[in-house]
Scaffold this active site. Structure first.
Site, PDB file in Angstrom:
ATOM      1  N   ARG A  32       4.431  12.310   3.467  1.00  0.00           N
ATOM      2  CA  ARG A  32       3.612  11.084   3.372  1.00  0.00           C
ATOM      3  C   ARG A  32       2.476  11.214   4.403  1.00  0.00           C
ATOM      4  O   ARG A  32       2.537  10.665   5.483  1.00  0.00           O
ATOM      5  CB  ARG A  32       4.470   9.849   3.645  1.00  0.00           C
ATOM      6  N   ARG A  46      16.114  -2.272   1.307  1.00  0.00           N
ATOM      7  CA  ARG A  46      14.740  -2.272   1.846  1.00  0.00           C
ATOM      8  C   ARG A  46      13.820  -3.131   0.982  1.00  0.00           C
ATOM      9  O   ARG A  46      12.836  -3.668   1.452  1.00  0.00           O
ATOM     10  CB  ARG A  46      14.198  -0.833   1.883  1.00  0.00           C
ATOM     11  N   ASP A 100       6.155   3.211  -8.607  1.00  0.00           N
ATOM     12  CA  ASP A 100       7.369   2.538  -8.142  1.00  0.00           C
ATOM     13  C   ASP A 100       8.256   2.102  -9.298  1.00  0.00           C
ATOM     14  O   ASP A 100       9.430   1.799  -9.086  1.00  0.00           O
ATOM     15  CB  ASP A 100       7.013   1.320  -7.288  1.00  0.00           C
ATOM     16  N   CYS A 133       9.248  10.953   3.911  1.00  0.00           N
ATOM     17  CA  CYS A 133      10.372  10.101   3.520  1.00  0.00           C
ATOM     18  C   CYS A 133      11.012  10.738   2.284  1.00  0.00           C
ATOM     19  O   CYS A 133      10.679  11.850   1.901  1.00  0.00           O
ATOM     20  CB  CYS A 133       9.883   8.690   3.229  1.00  0.00           C
ATOM     21  N   LYS A 149       7.273  -7.275  -1.367  1.00  0.00           N
ATOM     22  CA  LYS A 149       7.473  -6.480  -0.129  1.00  0.00           C
ATOM     23  C   LYS A 149       6.161  -5.826   0.285  1.00  0.00           C
ATOM     24  O   LYS A 149       5.747  -5.910   1.446  1.00  0.00           O
ATOM     25  CB  LYS A 149       8.516  -5.401  -0.377  1.00  0.00           C
ATOM     26  N   ASN A 150       5.461  -5.202  -0.683  1.00  0.00           N
ATOM     27  CA  ASN A 150       4.274  -4.413  -0.330  1.00  0.00           C
ATOM     28  C   ASN A 150       3.037  -5.251  -0.085  1.00  0.00           C
ATOM     29  O   ASN A 150       1.964  -4.710   0.179  1.00  0.00           O
ATOM     30  CB  ASN A 150       4.020  -3.359  -1.416  1.00  0.00           C
TER      31      ASN A 150
HETATM   32  C1  EPZ Z   1       2.202   2.262  -1.047  1.00  0.00           C
HETATM   33  O1  EPZ Z   1       2.577   3.387  -0.289  1.00  0.00           O
HETATM   34  C2  EPZ Z   1       3.501   1.541  -1.353  1.00  0.00           C
HETATM   35  N1  EPZ Z   1       4.150   1.133  -0.109  1.00  0.00           N
HETATM   36  C3  EPZ Z   1       4.433   2.462  -2.137  1.00  0.00           C
HETATM   37  O2  EPZ Z   1       5.590   1.715  -2.476  1.00  0.00           O
HETATM   38  C4  EPZ Z   1       3.721   2.896  -3.419  1.00  0.00           C
HETATM   39  O3  EPZ Z   1       4.531   3.807  -4.113  1.00  0.00           O
HETATM   40  C5  EPZ Z   1       2.383   3.554  -3.063  1.00  0.00           C
HETATM   41  O4  EPZ Z   1       1.580   2.654  -2.274  1.00  0.00           O
HETATM   42  C6  EPZ Z   1       1.587   3.941  -4.296  1.00  0.00           C
HETATM   43  O5  EPZ Z   1       1.344   2.796  -5.060  1.00  0.00           O
HETATM   44  C7  EPZ Z   1       3.705   0.033   0.528  1.00  0.00           C
HETATM   45  O6  EPZ Z   1       2.751  -0.607   0.117  1.00  0.00           O
HETATM   46  C8  EPZ Z   1       4.433  -0.351   1.784  1.00  0.00           C
HETATM   47  P1  EPZ Z   1      -0.528   5.734  -0.923  1.00  0.00           P
HETATM   48  P2  EPZ Z   1       1.427   4.249   0.475  1.00  0.00           P
HETATM   49  O7  EPZ Z   1      -1.163   5.913   0.406  1.00  0.00           O
HETATM   50  O8  EPZ Z   1       0.340   3.366   0.914  1.00  0.00           O
HETATM   51  C9  EPZ Z   1      -1.432  10.364  -0.684  1.00  0.00           C
HETATM   52  C10 EPZ Z   1       7.869   1.249  -2.628  1.00  0.00           C
HETATM   53  O9  EPZ Z   1       8.706   1.755  -3.384  1.00  0.00           O
HETATM   54  N2  EPZ Z   1      -2.004  10.120   0.656  1.00  0.00           N
HETATM   55  O10 EPZ Z   1      -1.219   4.896  -1.960  1.00  0.00           O
HETATM   56  O11 EPZ Z   1       2.100   5.111   1.471  1.00  0.00           O
HETATM   57  C11 EPZ Z   1       0.064  10.163  -0.710  1.00  0.00           C
HETATM   58  O12 EPZ Z   1       0.731  11.334  -0.269  1.00  0.00           O
HETATM   59  C12 EPZ Z   1       6.857   2.125  -1.939  1.00  0.00           C
HETATM   60  O13 EPZ Z   1       7.746   0.016  -2.429  1.00  0.00           O
HETATM   61  C13 EPZ Z   1      -2.648  11.153   1.324  1.00  0.00           C
HETATM   62  O14 EPZ Z   1      -2.728  12.277   0.833  1.00  0.00           O
HETATM   63  O15 EPZ Z   1       0.936   5.157  -0.724  1.00  0.00           O
HETATM   64  C14 EPZ Z   1       0.332   9.864  -2.165  1.00  0.00           C
HETATM   65  O16 EPZ Z   1       0.411  11.081  -2.871  1.00  0.00           O
HETATM   66  C15 EPZ Z   1       7.153   3.595  -2.122  1.00  0.00           C
HETATM   67  N3  EPZ Z   1      -3.183  10.914   2.555  1.00  0.00           N
HETATM   68  C16 EPZ Z   1      -0.934   9.114  -2.612  1.00  0.00           C
HETATM   69  O17 EPZ Z   1      -1.918   9.362  -1.597  1.00  0.00           O
HETATM   70  C17 EPZ Z   1      -3.108   9.671   3.145  1.00  0.00           C
HETATM   71  O18 EPZ Z   1      -3.636   9.509   4.267  1.00  0.00           O
HETATM   72  C18 EPZ Z   1      -0.757   7.616  -2.726  1.00  0.00           C
HETATM   73  O19 EPZ Z   1      -0.187   7.165  -1.516  1.00  0.00           O
HETATM   74  C19 EPZ Z   1      -2.451   8.641   2.451  1.00  0.00           C
HETATM   75  C20 EPZ Z   1      -1.913   8.878   1.212  1.00  0.00           C
END
Ligand code: EPZ
Length: 421
Positions: free
Chosen positions: A121, A399, A307, A116, A22-23
């Site tokens: 997020r 999802r 995850d 979410c 998915k990701n």
């Molecule tokens: C991706 O989400 C995945 N989703 C998530 O999978 C996964 O948990 C996550 O990466 C971490 O591996 C998809 O790829 C669609 P991040 P993403 O930006 O990109 C902070 C699932 O279950 N952050 O790596 O949204 C954020 O709050 C989903 O399949 C900021 O502070 O995650 C978090 O604490 C859930 N500012 C950390 O970084 C930003 O601008 C990591 O988030 C962006 C992120």
């Protein structure tokens, strides 16, 4: 409304090919906008998040067609840069379209993706990186209006957190920026390597994915259509392995690379499972009752994936011994704990820590899925528990899991979708 009804306590045995990731599929589908010709995406999983992405592509003027696991996206007549709020609201990771639209059209209009079930997020890293590249982004009333300013040229960008989404968004935007853009502090997840491989197939010049330094040479104008096969879903694989580990049995998974979930395999081995791996192959044998494994800290790849945290917790909750989980990626990722407690789990939480004390077995109960991976965790617990478990709120699970109940049934699990009592 329907729910899963699970008769637990049966071993899981058999062989399965893991669904497409998915990701990986989500950013790759958005990246199809960069091509002036049709792209065919193979091994594209049938998931509600993928459907939401295809709806956005159609809304932008692309022709979208699905035949089995192959999705064709024809962006030849891309006519809009605007994503309606309602479609943005369906899936927060649609923010990835900002970089793709900027690269192809030079402008994008979308709404803030919002938080979410996992907590806030933020997208500050996305916005800061795009502005550093030369994007003008107006934030007004929850909407984002982006366009390239006059001057835009390749430069070094710095991510203070290895954000997966921000890394992907900046990679896509950089394809539309003349010169060389380097992303330092990039996320290293396998899905980002998959995105780079797709972009290379499109004719883009990208190197470094899988490391913390990714370089894109943009504005080359050499993009074309292509056919690409999405990698296997490492989190779906972890889910089936944890289910077999907790319920007992012997499963063999193909279509996924063991190194992509090495941290999870290490935990399952420590918990008492026998693991064998090969190229695109993982097999697991378990007697059922797993042992506590001390400390599990979630971290960016190649660390233990956030995850898989709920999923492994569910598998260990009915075993013996204790395990301390530390959730370092999201602020609200223990919402499944209350539901596991309804099944007899003994789990204490304090901030980012959750202490799981194995009870030697869970019992069935009526539980409610709180988020995608939390919902999958309740199914894992139900398959291992004695008695019947109902899992409600299946929309979360849909999802991220394709043919979830069919796959588990084929492995010997007793799970069916019934209308909610
Ligand atoms: C991706 O989400 C995945 N989703 C998530 O999978 C996964 O948990 C996550 O990466 C971490 O591996 C998809 O790829 C669609 P991040 P993403 O930006 O990109 C902070 C699932 O279950 N952050 O790596 O949204 C954020 O709050 C989903 O399949 C900021 O502070 O995650 C978090 O604490 C859930 N500012 C950390 O970084 C930003 O601008 C990591 O988030 C962006 C992120």
């Amino acid at each position: 409304m329907s729910c899963y009804e699970i008769e637990g306590g049966r071993p899981l045995t058999g062989r399965l090919t893991v669904q497409g990731a998915k990701n990986s599929a989500l950013p790759i589908l958005a990246a199809c906008l960069l091509a002036p010709e049709p792209c065919e995406i193979c091994n594209c999983p049938r998931l509600s998040d993928v459907s939401a992405t295809l709806k956005i592509l159609s809304q932008l003027g692309c022709r979208v067609k699905r035949e089995g696991d192959r999705v064709t996206v024809d962006p030849t007549n891309l006519s809009s840069c605007r994503i309606p709020e309602q479609l943005m609201g369906e899936m927060r990771s649609s923010v990835i379209f900002m970089g793709a639209l900027l690269a192809r059209l030079g402008r994008a209009e979308l709404s803030f993706p919002g938080g979410c079930e996992l907590g806030p997020r933020p997208i500050d890293l996305h916005l800061r990186g795009l502005r550093a590249m030369g994007a003008e982004i107006l934030e007004e009333g929850g909407s984002l209006r982006c366009r390239w300013a006059d001057q835009r040229e390749g430069r070094e960008l710095y991510l203070t957190i290895p954000s997966v989404g921000a890394t992907e968004n900046l990679m896509l935007a950089a394809c539309g920026v003349p010169g060389e853009t380097t992303i330092l502090g990039a996320a290293r997840e396998p899905e980002i390597v998959d995105l780079q491989n797709f972009l290379l197939t499109l004719g883009a010049e990208v190197t470094g994915a899988g490391t913390d330094r990714i370089t894109v040479r943009g504005g080359t104008g050499k993009m074309h259509g292509c056919t690409y096969t999405v990698m296997g879903d490492r989190i779906a694989a972890a889910t089936y392995l944890c289910a077999a580990g907790a319920a007992g049995g012997e499963v063999e998974l193909t279509g996924v690379e063991p190194e992509h979930l090495a941290a999870v395999l290490g935990c399952l081995e420590e918990a008492g499972c026998r693991i064998r791996t090969g190229r695109g192959l993982i097999s697991l044998k378990s007697g059922g009752e797993l042992q506590g494994i001390g400390l599990v800290r979630t971290a960016p790849y190649p660390g233990f994936p956030t995850d898989a945290q709920a999923i492994l917790m569910a598998a260990l909750a009915g075993g013996r011994g204790t395990t301390l989980f530390e959730e370092n990626m999201f602020s609200s990722r223990f919402r499944h704990v209350d539901e596991l407690r309804r099944m007899g789990a003994q789990i204490e939480t304090a901030g980012r820590a959750a202490l799981v004390m194995g009870t030697g077995g869970l019992h069935g109960a009526a539980v409610t899925s709180t988020d995608l991976r939390g919902g999958a965790a309740l199914v894992v617990a139900g398959l291992a528990a004695q008695g019947t478990t109902q899992v409600r709120n299946l929309r979360h699970i849909r999802r991220g899991y394709e043919k979830f109940e069919e796959t588990l049934t084929a492995l010997g699990g007793k799970i069916r979708e019934v209308s909610e009592p």
